[in-house]
Design an enzyme around this catalytic site. Structure first.
Site, PDB file in Angstrom:
ATOM      1  N   GLU A 126      21.596 -67.879  22.304  1.00  0.00           N
ATOM      2  CA  GLU A 126      22.335 -67.543  21.094  1.00  0.00           C
ATOM      3  C   GLU A 126      23.616 -68.375  21.007  1.00  0.00           C
ATOM      4  O   GLU A 126      24.197 -68.533  19.942  1.00  0.00           O
ATOM      5  CB  GLU A 126      22.676 -66.046  21.159  1.00  0.00           C
ATOM      6  N   ARG A 177      20.592 -54.520  21.700  1.00  0.00           N
ATOM      7  CA  ARG A 177      21.693 -55.015  22.525  1.00  0.00           C
ATOM      8  C   ARG A 177      22.323 -56.252  21.895  1.00  0.00           C
ATOM      9  O   ARG A 177      21.616 -57.126  21.391  1.00  0.00           O
ATOM     10  CB  ARG A 177      21.166 -55.375  23.917  1.00  0.00           C
ATOM     11  N   HIS A 182      12.223 -60.031  24.732  1.00  0.00           N
ATOM     12  CA  HIS A 182      13.351 -60.435  25.549  1.00  0.00           C
ATOM     13  C   HIS A 182      13.944 -59.338  26.416  1.00  0.00           C
ATOM     14  O   HIS A 182      14.322 -59.580  27.556  1.00  0.00           O
ATOM     15  CB  HIS A 182      14.432 -60.989  24.620  1.00  0.00           C
ATOM     16  N   ARG A 238      20.755 -59.468  16.940  1.00  0.00           N
ATOM     17  CA  ARG A 238      19.460 -60.106  17.184  1.00  0.00           C
ATOM     18  C   ARG A 238      18.302 -59.489  16.415  1.00  0.00           C
ATOM     19  O   ARG A 238      17.391 -60.196  15.980  1.00  0.00           O
ATOM     20  CB  ARG A 238      19.161 -60.060  18.690  1.00  0.00           C
ATOM     21  N   LEU A 281      13.533 -68.946  26.375  1.00  0.00           N
ATOM     22  CA  LEU A 281      14.739 -68.608  25.628  1.00  0.00           C
ATOM     23  C   LEU A 281      15.556 -69.819  25.179  1.00  0.00           C
ATOM     24  O   LEU A 281      15.728 -70.778  25.923  1.00  0.00           O
ATOM     25  CB  LEU A 281      15.625 -67.718  26.499  1.00  0.00           C
ATOM     26  N   GLN A 302      13.799 -55.417  22.486  1.00  0.00           N
ATOM     27  CA  GLN A 302      14.476 -56.505  21.776  1.00  0.00           C
ATOM     28  C   GLN A 302      13.623 -57.769  21.754  1.00  0.00           C
ATOM     29  O   GLN A 302      13.207 -58.263  22.796  1.00  0.00           O
ATOM     30  CB  GLN A 302      15.811 -56.830  22.450  1.00  0.00           C
ATOM     31  N   HIS A 347      14.154 -61.440  20.972  1.00  0.00           N
ATOM     32  CA  HIS A 347      15.225 -62.410  20.763  1.00  0.00           C
ATOM     33  C   HIS A 347      14.785 -63.350  19.652  1.00  0.00           C
ATOM     34  O   HIS A 347      13.657 -63.832  19.668  1.00  0.00           O
ATOM     35  CB  HIS A 347      15.469 -63.186  22.061  1.00  0.00           C
ATOM     36  N   PHE A 407      29.572 -65.053  19.718  1.00  0.00           N
ATOM     37  CA  PHE A 407      28.172 -64.648  19.825  1.00  0.00           C
ATOM     38  C   PHE A 407      27.878 -63.641  18.720  1.00  0.00           C
ATOM     39  O   PHE A 407      28.799 -63.040  18.152  1.00  0.00           O
ATOM     40  CB  PHE A 407      27.935 -63.991  21.198  1.00  0.00           C
TER      41      PHE A 407
END
Lengths: 599, 297
Positions: free
Chosen positions: A255, A411, A376, A310, A252, A236, A238, A122
């Site tokens: 990722e 994050r 997100h 991100r 979403l 955040q 995304h 990730f």
């Protein structure tokens, strides 16, 4: 008019039944304290079910080189060093045990060849670190803990919205007042400790991956009870949400698509992420396609830039679209079809395959997806003590997305599910111990309870006020346009003015019908919390005159080393929300060394 | 406008053929949607007309009605991505998730009717009382893993594939809604788990770490024998779980084996040492179920 108020007394009341609330509940039950779990939806429907890619934990099953120090370092660097170091340390140290105990409660993670938990790559993680179940890991977590809590006899109060917390004479939180959405009946809980586990704030934005529940309830309950919030400006976005069809916009796209080999391309077919490698990550990021592609199988190569954190990827996509190199529906292309076999794509990403097939009529195993940034996650949140999850108000604890600190300014993917487990447990433990150490029974201030009830009921009037849906839509436009991915002072000032107007309008909305399952009424109350937290975000964004993680200022495009040392603290002062930069905890030398060695 | 109790149920009946046209821009300019509005005391279908928009799912249209014409319209939803299982309803009589039903897959130009799940008591509009499911959940005997080896548990992927299929369940309760054992026989709810919980029990029974023997409990308290495998549950599952073939039938076989051929059953649980549930465990689960009426959510 408001009817009788239902009463319950507990040692610990947990508000929110996503991953953090459920994990807290399991811990409280283990401590044998009387525990209530209160949730706004049915049990098992919380936003955690939408978490897809995995839970980050340095188990070292795929790469034995991995350990908590590496995870700690990745988390801090991903958060642009704004993180609370102690939270990041506890998180990295305890995540493996938290994942392994889920197995004993029935979780079935995907396996390695030798029967251990498989881990996937990730963004921002040095090694393949995410324990996962295809692309439905959140569902596995929530179901596992739900089943555990139910089998241990948890009392669950479903479809219950908490409107305000109550406090005793000493200023400690001692209960919560709300109503059951199903019946409209009011309810007051008294408790020795309250745990907030209410999740995020995304519904204040127009394009968001968040469900209807993410209306900043816990952040607002804490704020109104006198607690501090930190770094609310670090929202955040995304990088990969769906952009088409319009009704699915924001939904979403995990990722995991990039972790499993997917790449981002612009309308020229160029892998544009190679053009956006910031100096901060240059040393650890591949600068040629050849090197990036070899990294998947050989970690001695550097990571492809599609797997930058991100915030970096979201800004890059934003720039490509602005430069006119976007996809037909205003996103960019996310292509895994040309990189992996259809069988592998369907096996590794079944719910993505299903989602695109069903909603967009796109077969992701043969065609690229169109994606763009979507609101997100709240990186900031309620200020907590790292070890105990205690807020700045006695008797009040917070864990999961509602709490701030662990993730700093941004994050890393996979760190939210591990956050829920590690700090859900710690919050439950500390709340239970607080309750066990508290003598006497909590007694609610009846005048305060009555005031909350009468306030909540006041929206049913014939004053001919606006519909709450109209005010909500305007709030979402305001935040999307003026407090979005890229911010600037003039727009933030304008947002402040508009939020003031919206707050006045929200006070005067009118709701029709009865109290039984009335979504218009629920929204009228959710608007209060969204507006309070939107102000915190706006104020933090205005005060943090730099770009760092989820805070990007067009007028201050660089990070300011001085601002790395402070949290933007928002709190209530009288009726007004104020913002104050305050020094954050300083990392001890032995941990700071980890960053020098890495250089 | 017609009252809900005249709406034909689909349980056991062949489901209406789905409109197979590929999604296209041929959606007509106007949508006519008939939503059931009312409560336990009764109600009726109310017609709403609104302009069509590109690429919508049924839930989008319901939300637009809510935002403009009917702010108090009761409907459950959360993720709008087919992952939480909240927005179950009967669309043109067919039980489905509203968030995963594209408008372009419904017959163009015809009114669309949306009614609440028929298998559960109505609370308001499209919202039903699904508490039965949560009461059954309390009665499921949890996983009981064997002792943990020093190096931790190991499980082979092949041994958990089936369990992972079962754990895809999003608890939309559409399978419970169409199961005739309870859809048409309310009285069975007291001693019948229903398809969702047969899936859960099958998952536990097939779990590589589990050591608990639930066979007598499944037969005597969960009512597995009442299911006559009409596969209605399998047909409506939005997660494509093969409820009947992969969960219910193997569960029936195990339970029968346990009663008539303990050796065959033991062969399947090989490498494990199952221990039967104690009388106090069974009693405790029964008590959890009975505490339903006394509140506690």
């Amino acid at each position: 008019m408001t009817g009788e108020i239902e009463r319950h007394e507990y040692d610990v009341v947990i508000i929110g039944a996503g991953g953090a609330g459920l994990r807290a509940a399991v811990e409280c039950l283990a401590k044998k304290v009387r525990t209530a779990l209160v949730c706004k939806s049915l049990l098992g429907k919380a936003h955690t079910v939408m978490a897809e890619g995995g839970v980050a934990a340095a188990l070292g099953n795929v790469w034995p080189e991995d350990n908590w120090q590496v995870h700690f370092r990745d988390t801090m660097r991903g958060g642009k060093m704004l993180n609370n170091w102690r939270m990041a340390q506890l998180h990295a140290q305890e995540a493996p045990d938290r994942v392994l105990e889920l197995e004993e409660w029935g979780a079935l993670f995907d396996r390695t060849g030798d029967g251990r938990i498989l881990q996937r790559d990730f963004g921002g993680h040095r090694y393949a670190r995410l324990a996962h179940v295809g692309d439905r890991t959140g569902l596995e977590l929530i179901r596992t803990m739900q089943q555990r809590a139910v089998s241990e006899g948890i009392d669950v109060y479903m479809e219950c919205k908490i409107v305000r917390l109550t406090k005793d004479e000493s200023g400690a939180v001692n209960g919560a007042v709300g109503f059951f959405r199903e019946t409209g009946r009011f309810v007051a809980f008294s408790a020795k400790a309250v745990v907030l586990a209410t999740g995020g704030i995304g519904k204040a934005w127009k394009f968001t991956s968040n469900s209807w529940e993410s209306t900043a309830d816990g952040q607002a309950l804490a704020l109104w009870a006198g607690a501090d919030l930190i770094d609310m400006e670090c929202v955040q976005f995304h990088p990969t949400g769906m952009v088409w069809p319009p009704s699915a916009r924001g939904l979403l796209v995990t990722e995991g698509v990039r972790g499993d080999g997917g790449v981002l391309k612009n309308s020229d077919g160029r892998r544009f992420m190679f053009d956006y490698i910031s100096p901060y990550f240059a040393k650890e990021t591949a600068d040629t396609i050849e090197e990036g592609d070899r990294w998947y199988d050989d970690k001695s190569f550097r990571r492809p830039p599609e797997l930058l954190p991100r915030d970096e990827v979201a800004r890059a996509i934003n720039s490509e679209v602005k430069a006119g190199r976007g996809s037909p529906h205003g996103g960019v292309f996310l292509d895994i079809a040309s990189r992996r076999s259809p069988e592998e794509i369907k096996r590794r990403l079944p719910s993505m395959y299903h989602q695109f097939k069903q909603l967009a009529d796109v077969d992701i195993s043969t065609d690229p997806m169109e994606v763009g940034p979507t609101c997100h996650y709240a990186n900031g949140g309620v200020r907590v003590d790292a070890d105990t999850a205690r807020t700045t108000v006695a008797g009040l604890y917070a864990a999961g997305e509602v709490a701030g600190g662990l993730h700093g300014a941004n994050r890393l993917g996979g760190n939210s599910l591990s956050d829920l487990l590690v700090f859900g447990r710690r919050a439950g433990l500390a709340a239970a111990e607080h309750a066990l150490g508290t003598t006497g029974r909590p007694s609610l201030d009846e005048a305060a309870v009555a005031e909350v009830v009468s306030h909540a009921a006041s929206f049913f009037n014939d004053d001919g006020g606006e519909s709450p849906y109209v005010v909500h839509a305007d709030l979402q436009e305001t935040m999307q346009n003026l407090v979005g991915i890229v911010r600037t002072e003039s727009e933030l000032v304008e947002a402040g003015q508009r939020l003031g107007e919206l707050t006045e309008r929200a006070k005067k909305v009118s709701v029709s019908g009865a109290r039984v399952f009335n979504p218009g009424w629920h929204l009228a109350l959710d608007l209060e919390s969204m507006l309070s937290c939107a102000k915190c975000t706006m104020l933090g964004a205005l005060e943090r005159r730099e770009s760092r993680g989820g805070q990007t200022r067009e007028d201050f495009p660089k990070a300011d080393p001085e601002l790395e040392k402070v949290n933007m603290v928002t709190r209530l002062s009288g009726d007004e929300v104020t913002v104050t930069p305050e020094a954050k905890p300083v990392m001890p030398d032995e941990l700071a060394k980890l960053f020098e060695e890495a250089k | 406008m017609m009252p809900i109790d005249t709406e034909p149920g689909t349980g056991g009946q062949p489901l209406p053929a789905e409109h197979k046209e590929p999604p296209s821009s041929r959606v007509p300019a106007e949508i006519v949607m008939k939503l059931w509005r009312g409560d336990a005391g009764g109600g009726e279908f109310v017609e709403y007309r609104l302009p069509a928009e590109e690429g919508e799912v049924v839930l989008d249209v319901v939300h637009r009605i809510q935002a403009h014409d009917a702010p108090d319209l009761a409907v459950r939803w959360n993720c709008k991505a087919g992952k939480c299982g909240s927005c179950s309803a009967e669309i043109n009589g067919r039980p489905r998730l509203m968030c995963m039903t594209r408008m372009s897959t419904l017959p163009p130009g015809e009114p669309i009717t949306i009614s609440p799940m028929r298998g559960f008591p109505i609370m308001r509009d499209l919202v039903t009382d699904v508490s039965y499911n949560f009461e059954v959940a309390k009665q499921i005997p949890a996983l009981r893993p064997g002792p943990k080896p020093p190096e931790g548990y190991r499980m082979a992927q092949i041994d958990i594939d089936r369990g992972q299929e079962f754990r895809k369940c999003i608890e939309c309760f559409l399978c419970q809604n169409v199961c005739h054992v309870i859809r048409d026989h309310e009285e069975h709810k007291a001693h019948y788990a229903g398809p969702r919980f047969f899936v859960r029990l099958a998952e536990l029974e097939m779990h590589p770490l589990d050591t608990l023997d639930r066979r007598a409990y499944i037969r005597e308290r969960m009512g597995i024998g009442l299911c006559n495998i009409t596969k209605c549950c399998t047909e409506v599952c939005p997660e494509d779980i093969h409820i009947t073939d992969n969960a219910i039938i193997p569960l029936k076989e195990r339970v029968v084996d346990a009663a008539f051929d303990p050796i065959a059953w033991l062969g399947r649980k090989i490498r494990r040492r199952p221990s039967p549930m104690s009388a106090s465990e069974v009693a405790a689960l029964g008590a959890a179920a009975r505490s339903e009426a006394s509140g506690g959510g």
